[in-house]
Design an enzyme around this catalytic site. Structure first.
Site, PDB file in Angstrom:
ATOM      1  N   CYS A 107     -30.680  30.351  -0.312  1.00 37.29           N
ATOM      2  CA  CYS A 107     -29.873  30.618  -1.510  1.00 37.29           C
ATOM      3  C   CYS A 107     -28.389  30.456  -1.192  1.00 37.29           C
ATOM      4  O   CYS A 107     -27.962  29.386  -0.806  1.00 37.29           O
ATOM      5  CB  CYS A 107     -30.196  32.003  -2.067  1.00 37.29           C
TER       6      CYS A 107
ATOM      7  N   ASP B  65     -36.741  26.070 -10.728  1.00 32.95           N
ATOM      8  CA  ASP B  65     -35.480  26.534 -10.161  1.00 32.95           C
ATOM      9  C   ASP B  65     -34.334  26.136 -11.079  1.00 32.95           C
ATOM     10  O   ASP B  65     -34.017  24.953 -11.219  1.00 32.95           O
ATOM     11  CB  ASP B  65     -35.279  25.934  -8.761  1.00 32.95           C
TER      12      ASP B  65
ATOM     13  N   HIS C 170     -37.223  29.830  -7.574  1.00 30.60           N
ATOM     14  CA  HIS C 170     -36.082  30.079  -6.690  1.00 30.60           C
ATOM     15  C   HIS C 170     -36.295  31.383  -5.917  1.00 30.60           C
ATOM     16  O   HIS C 170     -36.656  32.400  -6.496  1.00 30.60           O
ATOM     17  CB  HIS C 170     -34.805  30.174  -7.535  1.00 30.60           C
TER      18      HIS C 170
END
Length: 246
Positions: free
Chosen positions: A135, A181, A213
């Site tokens: 991330c 995502d 995600h």
């Protein structure tokens, strides 16, 4: 941008089971969680874990432990000076992301990443340093692939990465992407592929279906397909480092 800025999906996920076995140590002004491999397992190789917004917490510590079990010296620095998003704050809905992000900019985080790289390279016997970013941490892996700061990079469901940063890499990069995502979208993934082609560096992009995600660091492991994707994404990172750090 090669990936969008963090959104609500950055705050979702599951807490993984397990007991971290590494140690908290000090690197200059900040702490780091360090997991060491068994003696002689893979001499000369270190992996720096650049985390999501949850920083040093169980899931990320367990990832470091997994890298150590695969023979790497694994270093998870505290990129946020103890100001990571906590599970309790998440559960209590006390998070104001724009305010939090404003406290943790490139000028705040980059010096810690650079100091961690220097620390890793100074460890006895270390010859190669790689980094794995999840991330938000992915941005700093990509930035560190410039100028030979690290020797190889792996990122999962990246956020905040720019096209310019992707285009400037000087070392190989592997990416694990989620089918669902809103940050590293299909369009962003395809444009990143085109940018990577122009770098002349080795690259890999694996797409995992049915996951969202965050799956590689905080996916719900009670779901069979999510567990498979998380485990395969980790195996991708190890295989990539095995291949590129020779």
């Amino acid at each position: 941008m090669a990936s969008n800025i963090p959104q609500r999906c950055c705050l979702s996920g599951s807490l993984h089971e397990g007991h971290p076995t590494g140690d908290l140590e000090q690197i200059k002004s900040f702490r780091a969680y360090i997991a060491r491999p068994k003696a002689g397992a893979r001499p000369g190789t270190a992996v720096i874990l650049l985390s999501d917004i949850f920083g040093i917490f169980r899931n990320n510590q367990l990832l470091a432990d997994e890298f150590a079990l695969n023979g790497y010296l694994a270093i998870l620095p505290d990129l946020f000076d103890g100001d990571q998003i906590t599970v309790d704050d998440y559960d209590a809905k006390k998070i104001e992301m724009p305010t939090w992000i404003s406290r943790h900019t490139v000028k705040d985080i980059s010096p810690k990443v650079e100091a961690t790289i220097q620390y890793a390279r100074a460890q006895p016997g270390i010859q190669h340093v790689a980094a794995a970013g999840y991330c938000l941490g992915a941005k700093y892996v990509v930035r560190s692939l410039q100028g030979g700061q690290i020797d190889s990079g792996y990122i999962a469901h990246p956020s905040f990465v720019t096209d310019e940063e992707i285009g400037a890499i000087e070392r190989p990069l592997s990416i694990s992407a989620a089918e669902h995502d809103a940050i590293f979208t299909t369009a962003k993934r395809h444009s990143s592929e085109e940018t990577l082609r122009g770098t002349g560096q080795g690259f890999q992009i694996n797409l995992f279906s049915g996951v969202a995600h965050g799956f590689a660091s905080r996916g719900d492991l009670s779901q069979h397909h999510v567990r498979f994707a998380k485990e395969q994404a980790f195996a991708q990172a190890v295989a990539w480092f095995d291949h590129t750090l020779q």
